[in-house]
Design a protein around this motif. Structure first.
Motif, PDB file in Angstrom:
ATOM      1  N   THR A  60       0.863  -1.171   0.000  1.00  0.00           N
ATOM      2  CA  THR A  60       0.000   0.000   0.000  1.00  0.00           C
ATOM      3  C   THR A  60       0.904   1.227   0.000  1.00  0.00           C
ATOM      4  O   THR A  60       2.081   1.135   0.368  1.00  0.00           O
ATOM      5  N   PRO A  61       0.385   2.400  -0.378  1.00  0.00           N
ATOM      6  CA  PRO A  61       1.222   3.609  -0.317  1.00  0.00           C
ATOM      7  C   PRO A  61       1.767   3.859   1.091  1.00  0.00           C
ATOM      8  O   PRO A  61       2.923   4.278   1.246  1.00  0.00           O
ATOM      9  N   GLU A  62       0.970   3.562   2.114  1.00  0.00           N
ATOM     10  CA  GLU A  62       1.405   3.773   3.497  1.00  0.00           C
ATOM     11  C   GLU A  62       2.574   2.849   3.856  1.00  0.00           C
ATOM     12  O   GLU A  62       3.555   3.276   4.473  1.00  0.00           O
ATOM     13  N   LYS A  63       2.488   1.574   3.459  1.00  0.00           N
ATOM     14  CA  LYS A  63       3.572   0.625   3.748  1.00  0.00           C
ATOM     15  C   LYS A  63       4.830   0.982   2.952  1.00  0.00           C
ATOM     16  O   LYS A  63       5.946   0.864   3.461  1.00  0.00           O
ATOM     17  N   GLY A  95      10.203   3.044   3.066  1.00  0.00           N
ATOM     18  CA  GLY A  95      11.111   3.919   2.339  1.00  0.00           C
ATOM     19  C   GLY A  95      11.385   3.457   0.913  1.00  0.00           C
ATOM     20  O   GLY A  95      12.494   3.632   0.405  1.00  0.00           O
ATOM     21  N   VAL A  96      10.368   2.874   0.272  1.00  0.00           N
ATOM     22  CA  VAL A  96      10.508   2.408  -1.112  1.00  0.00           C
ATOM     23  C   VAL A  96       9.418   3.042  -1.965  1.00  0.00           C
ATOM     24  O   VAL A  96       8.431   3.561  -1.444  1.00  0.00           O
ATOM     25  N   VAL A  98       3.109  -0.592  -5.957  1.00  0.00           N
ATOM     26  CA  VAL A  98       2.378   0.162  -4.945  1.00  0.00           C
ATOM     27  C   VAL A  98       0.982   0.512  -5.439  1.00  0.00           C
ATOM     28  O   VAL A  98       0.816   1.026  -6.543  1.00  0.00           O
ATOM     29  N   SER A  99      -0.016   0.211  -4.610  1.00  0.00           N
ATOM     30  CA  SER A  99      -1.406   0.570  -4.914  1.00  0.00           C
ATOM     31  C   SER A  99      -2.210   0.525  -3.623  1.00  0.00           C
ATOM     32  O   SER A  99      -1.975  -0.344  -2.773  1.00  0.00           O
ATOM     33  N   PRO A 124       0.015  -5.979   1.684  1.00  0.00           N
ATOM     34  CA  PRO A 124       1.459  -6.206   1.677  1.00  0.00           C
ATOM     35  C   PRO A 124       1.837  -7.688   1.605  1.00  0.00           C
ATOM     36  O   PRO A 124       1.440  -8.484   2.460  1.00  0.00           O
ATOM     37  N   ALA A 125       2.569  -8.053   0.549  1.00  0.00           N
ATOM     38  CA  ALA A 125       3.054  -9.429   0.376  1.00  0.00           C
ATOM     39  C   ALA A 125       4.039  -9.476  -0.779  1.00  0.00           C
ATOM     40  O   ALA A 125       3.898  -8.729  -1.749  1.00  0.00           O
TER      41      ALA A 125
END
Length: 188
Positions: A123-126, A131-132, A158-159, A164-165
């Motif tokens: 996700t954008p937050e993760k 830091g990627v 990222v979306s 996250p996986a």
């Protein structure tokens, strides 16, 4: 920066048109089980992938897509006799095709057979937390006892629609001695 590592077995994505050619007019995918990515599922329907040297059964993942795509490991591609390139999902221009066979028909696809590039859904937050950014290439350390290794060339995707996986294929999973879901560490 720990990430869930999932093994993605061979599978097929199809258009509604292709699905109906394989399973009959008006047929629809039926859900067997949800996958970790929101809205994605393994269907009850299976088909046969046919290449010049062999064939193998594969599950169809849903929902239907805008283009047909076959994702196999490099070992499976060799058994089929298909020179599948390593590509990101959806990047099928110039890739080889194959025959798909279902209970009600068959379809020759002119392109779409790939070995999926190893990747991480965030996700954008993760992504910000780690830091990627989108399309960044990282490495990920994984592995069981006696089989630890570092995967390079892992693309970040990222979306807000992702969970996250990291996804790797069966060849990669076996090389690291992974069983079930595992954990990896992102190395920049």
């Amino acid at each position: 920066m720990k990430i869930l590592v999932e093994t993605s077995a061979r599978h097929v994505h199809v258009t509604q048109e292709t699905f109906e050619k394989l399973f009959g007019k008006g047929a629809e995918l039926t859900k067997k089980k949800d996958l970790s990515q929101p809205g994605q599922f393994v269907s009850n329907e299976k088909i046969t992938i046919v290449g010049p040297k062999g064939e193998m059964k594969a599950s169809i993942l849903g929902p239907v897509r805008s283009a047909d795509q076959v994702e196999v490991s490099l070992t499976e591609a060799r058994k089929l006799g298909i020179a599948a390139p390593v590509r990101e999902s959806g990047d099928i221009d110039g890739t080889p095709g194959c025959k798909l066979v279902g209970p009600n028909g068959e379809v020759e696809i002119s392109c779409g057979v790939i070995a999926a590039k190893r990747h991480i859904h965030l996700t954008p937050e993760k992504a910000e937390e780690f830091g990627v950014k989108e399309k960044e290439i990282v490495s990920v350390a994984v592995g069981g006892e006696g089989r630890k290794l570092v995967f390079g060339d892992v693309v970040i995707r990222v979306s807000p629609k992702f969970a996250p996986a990291m996804h790797i294929d069966t060849d990669e999973s076996n090389a690291a001695g992974l069983t079930g879901n595992a954990e990896g560490e992102i190395i920049k």
